[in-house]
Design an enzyme around this catalytic site. Structure first.
Site, PDB file in Angstrom:
ATOM      1  N   ASP A 152       0.812  -1.215   0.000  1.00  0.00           N
ATOM      2  CA  ASP A 152       0.000   0.000   0.000  1.00  0.00           C
ATOM      3  C   ASP A 152       0.845   1.264   0.000  1.00  0.00           C
ATOM      4  OD1 ASP A 152      -2.580  -1.289   0.132  1.00  0.00           O
ATOM      5  OD2 ASP A 152      -2.090  -1.823   2.195  1.00  0.00           O
ATOM      6  N   ASP A 153       2.160   1.125  -0.117  1.00  0.00           N
ATOM      7  CA  ASP A 153       3.039   2.283  -0.062  1.00  0.00           C
ATOM      8  C   ASP A 153       2.744   3.240  -1.217  1.00  0.00           C
ATOM      9  OD1 ASP A 153       5.648   3.342   1.271  1.00  0.00           O
ATOM     10  OD2 ASP A 153       6.007   3.502  -0.885  1.00  0.00           O
ATOM     11  N   VAL A 154       2.462   4.492  -0.877  1.00  0.00           N
ATOM     12  CA  VAL A 154       2.097   5.482  -1.895  1.00  0.00           C
ATOM     13  C   VAL A 154       3.237   5.697  -2.885  1.00  0.00           C
ATOM     14  CG1 VAL A 154       1.465   7.888  -2.274  1.00  0.00           C
ATOM     15  CG2 VAL A 154       0.449   6.623  -0.372  1.00  0.00           C
TER      16      VAL A 154
END
Length: 307
Positions: free
Chosen positions: A259-261
Site C-alpha cells: 500500500d506504499d504510496v
C-alpha cells in the site's frame, strides 16, 4: 563473519560487494530535515547508543574498500565487546549481511528494474536498528507526505530526545520508549501530529516498557506472516506500518508494503499508466521477485524519486 580492524581512534569495516558509499549517502540525504545524523563532506556524523554507552562517530569511505569509523568527542569505547557492537550496528544499518548479487543478476533482465539497478548500483537497504524508532517513524508517516513526516520526527526528537554536543552542534539520540511510556497525549500536544498518533506512540512505548514487545522476540519469529500478525495486533499498526518495520528494522527480505504510496506512484509513472495500479497488478509485477520484495520496492521507488 564481519571483517574489521582498528587503528588508534578508528575502526575499519570491510564493505561487501556491491556497495557504493556515495549512492547510499545520496539516499540518506533525501530530506534535509533528517535529525538523527549529519552529512558533511561525504562523511556521516551520528550518535550510536551501544550497550551502556553513547559513541559519536564520523563514518567515511577509505580507498581500500572499507568504511572508516572515527570516534570523536572522546567517546571511543575501550571494551572489545563494545567495539564489536559498534561494528554490528553499522553493518546492520547499512545491511551489509545481504547478498544482493542474485537480485542484481535477475533484475537486469526486468525492464522495470534495469534502469534503477544500473543507476543506483551498490545501494543497500538502509535500515532502522531500533524497533521503537522504526515503529514511531512508521506511525508518524501514516497518511502524510514524507517532508511533513520528517518535520514531525524532528519535533518529537528535539522535545523528548537527548543529545551530545560537538563543535556547536547537537547530535541527537532517539527518545527512549521508557521515557515516552510515562507521557500522556497532552504532553505531546505541541507536536503537530494528531492526538490519535500520539496515543499510538505512547501505547507502543508502554508495550515495550512492560516487556510485551521487543525486537529480540520478533526476531525469533521465523514466519513473516506471524511476525506481521504480532505487529498488527498493536493499536495503530496496520499492514503498511507493519511491513515497513519488517523491512527496515527486522530485515525480512520478503516484507512487502504493497500500500506504499511511493511504490504505487512509481509503478504508475514507470509503466505509463493513466490510473493507479491495483494490488493485483502490483503483485503480478513483483511475482518474479519472491523473497526479494524489499529490493523490488526500493528499486522501483528510486527509479522515480531520483530518476
Amino acid at each position: 563473519m564481519r571483517t574489521w580492524s582498528e587503528s588508534k581512534n578508528r575502526i575499519f569495516i570491510k564493505t561487501p560487494e556491491p556497495f557504493d558509499f556515495k549512492v547510499n549517502l545520496d539516499y540518506l540525504q533525501r530530506d534535509s530535515n533528517e535529525c538523527m545524523y549529519e552529512i558533511e563532506e561525504n562523511m556521516i556524523i551520528r550518535v550510536m547508543e551501544i550497550n551502556h554507552l553513547r559513541a559519536l562517530v564520523r563514518i567515511s569511505e577509505t580507498d581500500s574498500e572499507c568504511l572508516a569509523v572515527e570516534f570523536i568527542a572522546g567517546t571511543k569505547p575501550e571494551l572489545l565487546e563494545d567495539k564489536e557492537a559498534v561494528v554490528n550496528y553499522i553493518c546492520e544499518w547499512f545491511d551489509f549481511d545481504t547478498d544482493l548479487m542474485p537480485f542484481y543478476e535477475s533484475g537486469r533482465q526486468d525492464l522495470l528494474l534495469k534502469p534503477a539497478i544500473e543507476r543506483f548500483y551498490g545501494l543497500r537497504i538502509m535500515g532502522l536498528n531500533d524497533l521503537f524508532e522504526g515503529l514511531c517513524w512508521g506511525i508518524l508517516g501514516q497518511q502524510i507526505n514524507l517532508k511533513f513526516a520528517y518535520t514531525l520526527k524532528r519535533q518529537f526528537v528535539e522535545k523528548f530526545g537527548e543529545h551530545l554536543d560537538y563543535n556547536g552542534k547537537n547530535y541527537w539520540v532517539f527518545p527512549s520508549y521508557e521515557k515516552i511510556s510515562k507521557l500522556t497525549a497532552e504532553d505531546m500536544a505541541d507536536i503537530k501530529m494528531t492526538k490519535r498518533k500520539r496515543e499510538y506512540i505512547i501505547g507502543v512505548a508502554k508495550l515495550m516498557a512492560n516487556g510485551d514487545l521487543s525486537k529480540e522476540n520478533l526476531l525469533h519469529v521465523d514466519d513473516l506472516k506471524q511476525a506481521e500478525k504480532e505487529l498488527i495486533r498493536i493499536r495503530g499498526i496496520g499492514p503498511w506500518t507493519a511491513n515497513y518495520v519488517l523491512m527496515r528494522c527486522l530485515r525480512y527480505p520478503d516484507a512487502f508494503p504493497i500500500d506504499d504510496v511511493g511504490l504505487i506512484n512509481a509503478i504508475q509513472f514507470v509503466k505509463g499508466m493513466e490510473r493507479k495500479p491495483t494490488k493485483a497488478e502490483i503483485r503480478e509485477l513483483s511475482a518474479a521477485w519472491s523473497t526479494w520484495e524489499v529490493c523490488y520496492v526500493l528499486s522501483v521507488e528510486n527509479a522515480v524519486l531520483n530518476g
